[in-house]
Design an enzyme around this catalytic site. Structure first.
Site, PDB file in Angstrom:
ATOM      1  N   CYS A   1       2.176 -12.116   1.802  1.00  0.00           N
ATOM      2  CA  CYS A   1       2.492 -10.972   2.653  1.00  0.00           C
ATOM      3  C   CYS A   1       1.473 -10.806   3.769  1.00  0.00           C
ATOM      4  CB  CYS A   1       2.583  -9.699   1.825  1.00  0.00           C
ATOM      5  SG  CYS A   1       1.093  -9.325   0.908  1.00  0.00           S
TER       6      CYS A   1
ATOM      7  N   GLU B   1       5.074  -1.724  -0.913  1.00  0.00           N
ATOM      8  CA  GLU B   1       4.528  -2.676   0.050  1.00  0.00           C
ATOM      9  C   GLU B   1       5.675  -3.575   0.483  1.00  0.00           C
ATOM     10  OE1 GLU B   1       2.126  -6.751   0.116  1.00  0.00           O
ATOM     11  OE2 GLU B   1       1.211  -5.246  -1.183  1.00  0.00           O
TER      12      GLU B   1
END
Length: 509
Positions: free
Chosen positions: A276, A239
């Site tokens: 994020c 990620e």
């Protein structure tokens, strides 16, 4: 820290390549034993870790507060999420859906010709290397989603600690190892290593069968390239980040502009903008810059700045904001600063300028900053969305009667989660959650949050014409583990009460 089977103390020095090899070999040995464990036993290991983290919660949070500059309430919530996730995974694997057990009995009248007895189920990959994240010291670190889902799948885990919270990582790892030992898990099933050299050796080790990573695009790309260069490339579940664009229709803007700007300000500054899923882009109708400035300044008036997670992240944030601010076609809407506890910055550009320079839409500013993009006509939005790279999330702020089908379809093409009239900094741990997206958001089409994350660390194996007593338990006709089976095309689920259910826990990410 290297916690190979014979080790009982934390090593202060970075893990050597030799120690890393010992840890991985021990993990592989543990995997060979753990892969034979039934779902209830494996679930018990996860529950033991959850109980251990709860028991040590006060000391863990105290260490985390001192080391990360994050407040106790935020960290307590994050630890609660971590514990909840472990128990949710335990309930999930007891139900056995992840095996995807499929049985096709032999059929001489099969239309494609006589069919042999075929049976397929998912099996764990082996040893998984997990790299901890800096911005979530519990939820995406030592026993975060990657480690928890890998253990749930039946894999062993070698965790590379993040140096931004080394003391917390060491304490958490000790708690996890003690809990597994107390629950009777194979020694070496979880271990932790430190230092760049050990991290590189972990990626290269032939017994490591997958890597999980949460971090920067640059760091993730370096790992991806290194994995691709292995003699045996392995799955990389990375990620890497994203901008998480928000699109506001004219109707929504006219109806609730102040509400939208207040929500935007709260979301992009949450956790000092170090999530994020922070909304880094806001597309709005053109012509109201002065009004936006006033309303954002008002919405940010009560904001209390704090230090960023590390000096390195602070420097990276300042550099990213400066580069974007100094690009052609970008103005300052809300003037922030780069103090030790930075005030928020909001920049402004136009659809015309981003068409000339799409890189304006691709600059992640990891901190309390965001970019507003003014567009002239709503019909532009699908094409503007097409300029974006892969996103973890995209958001529509729209009214019920707005015609946004084309835009919504485009957003589904480029992101893993599409929100309607919400804000992306809330990632619930649940069954239907998907936390991922096209590159560079992630390097796969899987999720790192929710029960589906378990399947990342499994692979299917089909057994043809095997004797009944030699089949894995999920594929036997008597179904000793009582897992769901698809038999000759029809799903059959064990009767009786479900293995357990857990209410979902929403957390900010």
């Amino acid at each position: 820290m290297n916690t190979a089977p014979e080790a009982t103390a934390v090593l202060a020095a970075p893990t050597t390549v030799g120690q890393l090899d010992t840890a991985v070999v021990a993990a592989h040995r543990a995997f060979e034993q753990a892969r034979l464990a039934d779902p209830d036993r494996r679930a018990g290991w996860l529950e033991a870790i959850a109980a251990g983290l709860e028991q040590d919660a006060a000391a863990l949070v105290e260490t985390a507060v001192a080391e990360t500059h994050l407040g106790a309430p935020r960290l307590e919530g994050e630890l609660k999420r971590t514990v909840f996730q472990l128990r949710l995974f335990a309930a999930e694997i007891r139900q056995g859906e992840h095996f995807d057990a499929t049985i096709d009995h032999g059929d001489p009248a099969w239309p494609m010709g006589a069919r042999p007895d075929l049976r397929r189920c998912n099996v764990p990959l082996g040893v998984v290397g997990v790299f901890g994240a800096s911005n979530f010291p519990f939820a995406f670190s030592v026993m975060g989603g990657d480690s928890a889902s890998a253990l749930a799948s039946g894999c062993a885990v070698v965790h590379k600690a993040h140096d931004a919270h080394a003391r917390l990582a060491a304490r958490t790892a000790r708690t996890v190892i003690d809990a597994l030992e107390g629950a009777g898990a194979p020694s070496g099933l979880f271990t932790m290593v430190t230092g760049r050299q050990a991290g590189e050796a972990l990626v290269d080790h032939p017994l490591v069968k997958a890597i999980g990573f949460t971090g920067s695009t640059a760091g993730g790309r370096a790992l991806l390239n290194r994995i691709a260069a292995r003699p045996e490339p392995i799955p990389f579940f990375g990620e890497l980040g994203g901008i998480n664009a928000v699109f506001v229709t004219g109707g929504a803007w006219a109806t609730r502009r102040a509400e939208i700007l207040a929500g935007y300000a709260a979301s992009f500054t949450l956790g000092m903008g170090q999530f994020c899923t922070k909304p880094g882009l806001l597309f709005v109708p053109a012509g109201q810059a002065d009004g936006i400035r006033r309303e954002l300044e008002q919405a940010l008036a009560g904001f209390t700045p704090a230090r960023l997670l590390s000096p390195r992240l602070h420097d990276g944030y300042a550099d990213a904001v400066t580069r974007l601010r100094d690009s052609g076609g970008v103005d300052v809407l809300v003037e922030g600063n780069f103090a030790e506890e930075p005030a928020p910055t909001v920049l402004l550009t136009t659809a015309t300028d981003v068409r000339k320079n799409p890189e304006l839409l691709r600059q992640e500013m990891f901190g309390p900053a965001s970019l507003v993009v003014e567009y002239g006509d709503e019909s532009e939005l699908p094409d503007l969305a097409g300029l974006l790279e892969g996103q973890l999330t995209t958001t529509l702020q729209a009214e019920a009667d707005d015609d946004v089908d084309a835009l919504a379809a485009r957003l589904a093409d480029i992101s893993g989660r599409v929100l309607w009239n919400g804000w992306p900094t809330g990632v619930t741990v649940s069954y239907a959650q998907h936390h991922g997206g096209p590159y560079p958001a992630t390097t796969s089409n899987t999720t790192s949050v929710g029960t589906a994350a378990i399947r990342r660390f499994l692979r299917p194996v089909a057994y043809q014409s095997f004797p009944a007593q030699r089949l894995p338990e999920p594929l036997r006709d008597n179904n000793p583990w009582q897992v769901p089976q698809r038999v000759d095309g029809v799903w059959q689920r064990p009767s009786g009460p479900a293995a357990g259910s857990v209410a979902t826990q929403e957390d900010k990410q």
